[in-house]
Motif scaffolding. Structure first.
Motif, PDB file in Angstrom:
ATOM      1  N   LEU A 180       1.256  -0.585   0.412  1.00 45.04           N
ATOM      2  CA  LEU A 180       0.128   0.030  -0.035  1.00 45.04           C
ATOM      3  C   LEU A 180       0.935   1.486   0.114  1.00 45.04           C
ATOM      4  CD1 LEU A 180      -3.050  -0.846   2.703  1.00 45.04           C
ATOM      5  CD2 LEU A 180      -3.001  -1.170   0.577  1.00 45.04           C
ATOM      6  N   LYS A 181       2.029   0.937   0.104  1.00 45.43           N
ATOM      7  CA  LYS A 181       3.025   2.545   0.498  1.00 45.43           C
ATOM      8  C   LYS A 181       4.402   1.891   0.516  1.00 45.43           C
ATOM      9  CE  LYS A 181       2.607   5.424   4.174  1.00 45.43           C
ATOM     10  NZ  LYS A 181       2.413   6.041   4.706  1.00 45.43           N
ATOM     11  N   ASP A 183       7.397   3.506  -1.267  1.00 48.02           N
ATOM     12  CA  ASP A 183       8.041   4.427  -1.042  1.00 48.02           C
ATOM     13  C   ASP A 183       8.124   4.351   0.109  1.00 48.02           C
ATOM     14  OD1 ASP A 183       8.113   4.028  -3.736  1.00 48.02           O
ATOM     15  OD2 ASP A 183       6.410   5.713  -3.922  1.00 48.02           O
ATOM     16  N   ASP A 184       7.746   3.862   0.869  1.00 44.49           N
ATOM     17  CA  ASP A 184       7.909   3.839   3.115  1.00 44.49           C
ATOM     18  C   ASP A 184       9.325   3.536   3.102  1.00 44.49           C
ATOM     19  OD1 ASP A 184       7.886   4.203   5.341  1.00 44.49           O
ATOM     20  OD2 ASP A 184       5.531   4.666   5.185  1.00 44.49           O
ATOM     21  N   GLY A 185      10.119   4.654   3.357  1.00 41.24           N
ATOM     22  CA  GLY A 185      11.285   3.864   3.599  1.00 41.24           C
ATOM     23  C   GLY A 185      11.514   2.781   4.934  1.00 41.24           C
ATOM     24  N   VAL A 186      10.779   4.515   6.163  1.00 41.68           N
ATOM     25  CA  VAL A 186      10.249   3.298   7.088  1.00 41.68           C
ATOM     26  C   VAL A 186       9.902   2.228   7.737  1.00 41.68           C
ATOM     27  CG1 VAL A 186      10.103   3.828   9.086  1.00 41.68           C
ATOM     28  CG2 VAL A 186      10.784   6.070   8.482  1.00 41.68           C
ATOM     29  N   LEU A 187       9.035   1.902   7.161  1.00 35.66           N
ATOM     30  CA  LEU A 187       7.932   0.528   7.000  1.00 35.66           C
ATOM     31  C   LEU A 187       9.536  -0.395   6.107  1.00 35.66           C
ATOM     32  CD1 LEU A 187       5.338   0.021   7.914  1.00 35.66           C
ATOM     33  CD2 LEU A 187       5.204   0.014   5.703  1.00 35.66           C
ATOM     34  N   ALA A 188       9.957   0.121   5.209  1.00 38.64           N
ATOM     35  CA  ALA A 188      10.371  -1.391   4.316  1.00 38.64           C
ATOM     36  C   ALA A 188      11.839  -1.349   5.269  1.00 38.64           C
ATOM     37  CB  ALA A 188      11.613  -0.272   3.501  1.00 38.64           C
ATOM     38  N   GLY A 189      12.498  -0.015   6.556  1.00 41.04           N
ATOM     39  CA  GLY A 189      13.531  -0.764   7.287  1.00 41.04           C
ATOM     40  C   GLY A 189      12.991  -1.709   8.237  1.00 41.04           C
ATOM     41  N   GLU A 190      11.863  -1.728   8.525  1.00 42.77           N
ATOM     42  CA  GLU A 190      11.396  -1.998   9.477  1.00 42.77           C
ATOM     43  C   GLU A 190      10.954  -3.632   9.062  1.00 42.77           C
ATOM     44  OE1 GLU A 190       7.845  -0.988  12.152  1.00 42.77           O
ATOM     45  OE2 GLU A 190       7.670   0.579  11.318  1.00 42.77           O
ATOM     46  N   PHE A 191      10.222  -3.908   7.919  1.00 42.50           N
ATOM     47  CA  PHE A 191      10.689  -4.789   7.414  1.00 42.50           C
ATOM     48  C   PHE A 191      11.482  -5.257   7.483  1.00 42.50           C
ATOM     49  CE2 PHE A 191      10.903  -8.403   4.075  1.00 42.50           C
ATOM     50  CZ  PHE A 191       9.048  -8.724   3.887  1.00 42.50           C
ATOM     51  N   LYS A 192      12.984  -5.409   7.198  1.00 42.73           N
ATOM     52  CA  LYS A 192      14.325  -6.005   7.160  1.00 42.73           C
ATOM     53  C   LYS A 192      14.565  -5.926   8.795  1.00 42.73           C
ATOM     54  CE  LYS A 192      16.395  -3.595   3.378  1.00 42.73           C
ATOM     55  NZ  LYS A 192      17.388  -2.872   3.067  1.00 42.73           N
TER      56      LYS A 192
END
Length: 472
Positions: A180-181, A183-192
């Motif tokens: 849904l987002k 381009d959300d860099g913070v969310l991508a970091g949380e995924f990692k």
């Protein structure tokens, strides 16, 4: 979004309670099941609540049967919680009271995710981990099958699963949120970070003498682990089907048949779905109770959606054949037609159910039957839960018909009534209102709305391009 965290100081309340308390709770649960079979669902809910107050984390014995009977109550036209119910169960003094209050309201309005989220937060706060995991899975399934999943709900699930150390599920929730987002860099970091936690968690299991220690090839190791989990999962689901078949044969009631149909659905195969549909249709022909027909329709829709999901994944991977692409298009057409007929029958058999009117209006709209859809959305406005979304759909129907001033009136009223200003619903309302202004020739008002949207979410739909164009 409420913060998801587990209270590890819940003491004895963390489990099902001591044996004496669980025995007392089970007595209430058993009585609730007996009462529910006479269709006295409201009394059954009260009895389930009494039991859960004694054994709050009794998922199999209490929470699941309560949810199951709540869905049957809903299918038979059970009323949503009254204003008095909401006031009485709005706020408790403890996490347990808040959890029970939320579950009571959810039992009377099973589709209300707000109650489910309140239940989840209270369960986490009280340290009722089994309950928290159960309701998280239920909420996640609702998000997964929703046409417009809520990003805030997915983030709540991500945090809840992580606090329960269910990292694989937290990754799934985070992955859906990233769709849904993207381009959300913070969310991508949380995924990692969640992926790293899962790796470390697996590493701890390895150190405890797991069979994988003897496997040197990492790829083969992952493959074998996956196969083992799949076999175990299938075995468990098939055993559940076998058990529910025996229960149904021993006592043929609506409860045992619905349970059998649910377990057949968990197998996620066409053969199992068809078996469930045939059983439900047969009982409908015998009893003329529409709840059986309704459940058969739901199984059919779930089956079609599963095929569409699988085919979309294949198409998105770039490996789909032309036959698969054609099958996907045919299944999408079939879904539109089947949903339309399913909800038509629901409205016909549950004429006072405003949720069904909203759902039917939605399917009429998707089938481009806008004139037919509008009256159903107008009726659905009387339901507080669907009021704003129904107004949004009415505005869109007017827009498609070219009735731009009527669309503006309806959407403007919805924007003014909706108190939240920055969630997905609020953005959709403002975007649709801006489109209506733009099409009516009022570029000034359209630009103002697009600008405000861009300030909240710069990447929302094509807002940036529309602002640039209207400023020229």
């Amino acid at each position: 979004m409420a913060e998801a965290s587990v209270n590890n100081n819940a003491g004895a309340a963390n489990g099902n309670g001591n044996g004496d308390e669980l025995s007392k709770a089970v007595a209430f649960f058993n009585r609730a099941q007996e009462v529910a079979q006479t269709d006295n669902f409201d009394y059954a809910i009260d009895l389930f609540v009494e039991g859960l107050q004694r054994s709050p984390d009794a998922v199999e014995e209490g929470h699941k049967p309560m949810r199951y009977n709540a869905l049957i109550r809903q299918g038979k036209g059970g009323k949503k919680p009254s204003m008095m119910d909401k006031m009485k169960h709005s706020r408790g003094k403890t996490a347990l009271e808040n959890m029970i209050n939320a579950e009571y309201l959810l039992a009377k309005d099973p589709d209300n995710l707000l109650y489910a989220e309140q239940l989840l937060n209270s369960a986490l706060l009280g340290g009722y981990k089994k309950t928290a995991l159960w309701i998280s899975d239920l909420i996640f399934e609702a998000c997964r099958t929703s046409d417009k999943p809520s990003i805030s709900t997915l983030l709540l699930l991500k945090d809840a699963y992580a606090s329960l150390e269910q990292y694989a599920k937290a990754i799934n929730a985070c992955g859906y949120a990233l769709k849904l987002k993207p381009d959300d860099g913070v969310l991508a970091g949380e995924f990692k970070n969640l992926s790293a936690n899962l790796t470390m968690q697996k590493g701890k299991y390895d150190q405890k003498g797991d069979f994988r220690d003897s496997i040197l090839d990492r790829e083969e190791q992952a493959k074998l682990q996956s196969q083992q989990a799949q076999v175990k999962s299938v075995d468990v689901r098939q055993q559940a089907v076998n058990d529910s078949k025996k229960a149904y044969e021993a006592n043929k009631t609506i409860h045992t048949l619905f349970k059998l149909a649910d377990n057949l659905g968990e197998l996620q195969t066409d053969a199992a779905d068809n078996e469930a549909i045939n059983l439900l249709e047969k009982e409908f022909q015998h009893s003329h109770d529409f709840s059986f027909k309704k459940r058969a329709g739901e199984v059919k829709l779930r089956s079609i959606r599963r095929h569409i999901r699988q085919q979309k994944e294949e198409v998105e991977s770039g490996k789909a054949s032309e036959t698969t692409k054609e099958a996907l298009n045919e299944n999408i057409k079939e879904l539109l037609h089947t949903e339309l007929e399913h909800y038509r029958l629901c409205v016909e058999n549950y004429p006072t159910d405003l949720r069904m009117k909203y759902e039917y209006g939605l399917r009429l709209m998707r089938n481009q039957k806008y004139d037919e859809a509008i009256p159903y959305f107008q009726a659905a406005r009387k339901d507080p839960k669907h009021k704003i979304m129904a107004m949004n759909k009415i505005g869109l129907c007017f827009f498609v018909k070219g009735w731009f001033n009527d669309a503006i009136d309806t959407l403007k009223e919805a924007v003014e009534m909706y108190e939240i200003k920055d969630n997905d619903i609020a953005k959709d309302l403002r975007y649709n209102l801006a489109r209506a202004y733009e099409q009516s020739g009022n570029a000034e008002n359209a630009l103002e709305l697009y600008r405000k949207l861009a300030q909240i979410d710069f990447s929302y739909k094509d807002v940036r391009a529309r602002v640039d164009r209207l400023r020229k």
